[in-house]
Design an enzyme around this catalytic site. Structure first.
Site, short mmCIF file in Angstrom:
data_model
loop_
_atom_site.label_atom_id
_atom_site.label_comp_id
_atom_site.label_asym_id
_atom_site.label_seq_id
_atom_site.Cartn_x
_atom_site.Cartn_y
_atom_site.Cartn_z
N PRO A 103 0.83 -1.21 0.00
CA PRO A 103 0.00 0.00 0.00
C PRO A 103 0.86 1.26 0.00
O PRO A 103 1.81 1.39 0.77
CB PRO A 103 -0.79 -0.13 1.31
N GLU A 104 0.53 2.17 -0.91
CA GLU A 104 1.26 3.43 -1.02
C GLU A 104 0.34 4.56 -0.55
O GLU A 104 -0.71 4.32 0.03
CB GLU A 104 1.72 3.62 -2.46
N ARG A 140 1.87 -11.61 5.44
CA ARG A 140 3.34 -11.72 5.45
C ARG A 140 3.98 -11.05 6.67
O ARG A 140 5.17 -11.22 6.91
CB ARG A 140 3.90 -11.12 4.16
#
Length: 299
Positions: free
Chosen positions: A2-3, A119
């Site tokens: 996510p940016e 993750r």
């Protein structure tokens, strides 16, 4: 990962759900991504959410003492980075728990703020009010706020490749691979161009396209490439408007050339070889213009 647009979308969703709510319980599953989980589990219950903001790719939840607390407590900031696969959603406590949910923040209205991360490359930490300025001082400028003059000054004096500078969180906070590639395509700039070799006009164009791409992506609620969803579990739509990112071998929407892929500063980069011409090699051009140099090379 996510940016800025994805994190901004999550923040805007959390602003509709969290401010004014008190945290009554904190539970963790795995904690290898949490700085001092015992402190968070101890400090957060009884605190009330005062606001939710974004700092680059970080989500910042401001917490203050609730009215019921007898002892005054200084405001604290619960900071979350979503890493590559992190999700923050607010749902009712009775809802089923998806796999890889590692954080449960029970609210006083029967809902929970849940953190799910396959993750576990994200991060959670508490920052005291007195240390917040030091924390934000480690981050670069906000891309949606930096002036054209400051942008040109930051980029125009650097020998680094322009793609590397866009990704450098100490230069600009919040931009990652997706929006760097898309911004460079709109600006007609090859990702391997050296920043200080760009003209003032090119730098101004890049400043404008960075803002345009980010703002459009926010309106589309971000890009859902794999795991990203907003605070309500909905996917973004900006991936439908990508022009180069992960389009290797496909035709450019602008000129029909095949989109190419290369590694710049250790990061994957997608670009159009016709719309974004590669920088000329000064060393190579000197050799072509100097027969003596070519002869000496083989002696």
């Amino acid at each position: 990962m996510p940016e800025l647009p994805e994190v901004e979308t999550v923040v805007r969703g959390l602003r509709l759900s969290l401010p004014g709510r008190s945290i009554v319980e904190v539970r963790f599953g795995k904690t290898d991504f949490v700085d001092n989980p015992a402190e968070i589990a101890e400090r957060l219950p009884g605190m009330t959410v005062a606001g939710v903001t974004r700092m680059g790719k970080f989500i910042c939840i401001a917490l203050e003492a609730s009215a019921a607390q007898a002892t005054p407590v200084s405001p604290i900031y619960f900071i979350i980075h979503l890493g590559m696969t992190g999700r923050l959603t607010v749902i009712r406590s009775a809802e089923s728990v998806p796999p890889h949910t590692h954080g449960f923040f029970v609210l006083d209205d029967g809902r929970e703020l849940r953190y799910t991360d396959v993750r576990r490359f994200g991060r959670m930490l508490l920052v005291q009010e007195s240390a917040l300025a030091d924390f934000t001082g480690q981050l670069g400028k906000e891309p949606l706020e930096i002036s054209a003059e400051d942008f040109c000054r930051s980029f125009g004096s650097r020998r680094a490749r322009v793609k590397a500078l866009l990704l450098d969180q100490k230069v600009l906070r919040g931009i990652g691979n997706i929006y760097a590639d898309e911004s460079l395509f709109r600006a007609h700039l090859h990702p391997a161009r050296i920043a200080e070799n760009l003209t003032k006009k090119q730098l101004l164009t890049l400043h404008r396209t960075v803002r345009q791409v980010l703002e459009e992506a926010i309106l589309s609620r971000g890009s859902s490439i794999s795991d990203y969803v907003d605070s309500e579990g909905n996917r973004g739509k900006f991936q439908l408007r990508h022009r180069v990112y992960q389009r290797e071998g496909k035709s450019c929407f602008r000129c029909k050339a095949k989109i190419k892929h290369m590694i710049v500063a250790g990061r994957s980069s997608h670009y159009c070889p016709r719309c974004q011409p590669a920088p000329r090699s000064r060393k190579g051009s000197k050799r072509r213009n100097n027969p003596q140099m070519n002869t000496d090379k083989h002696r």
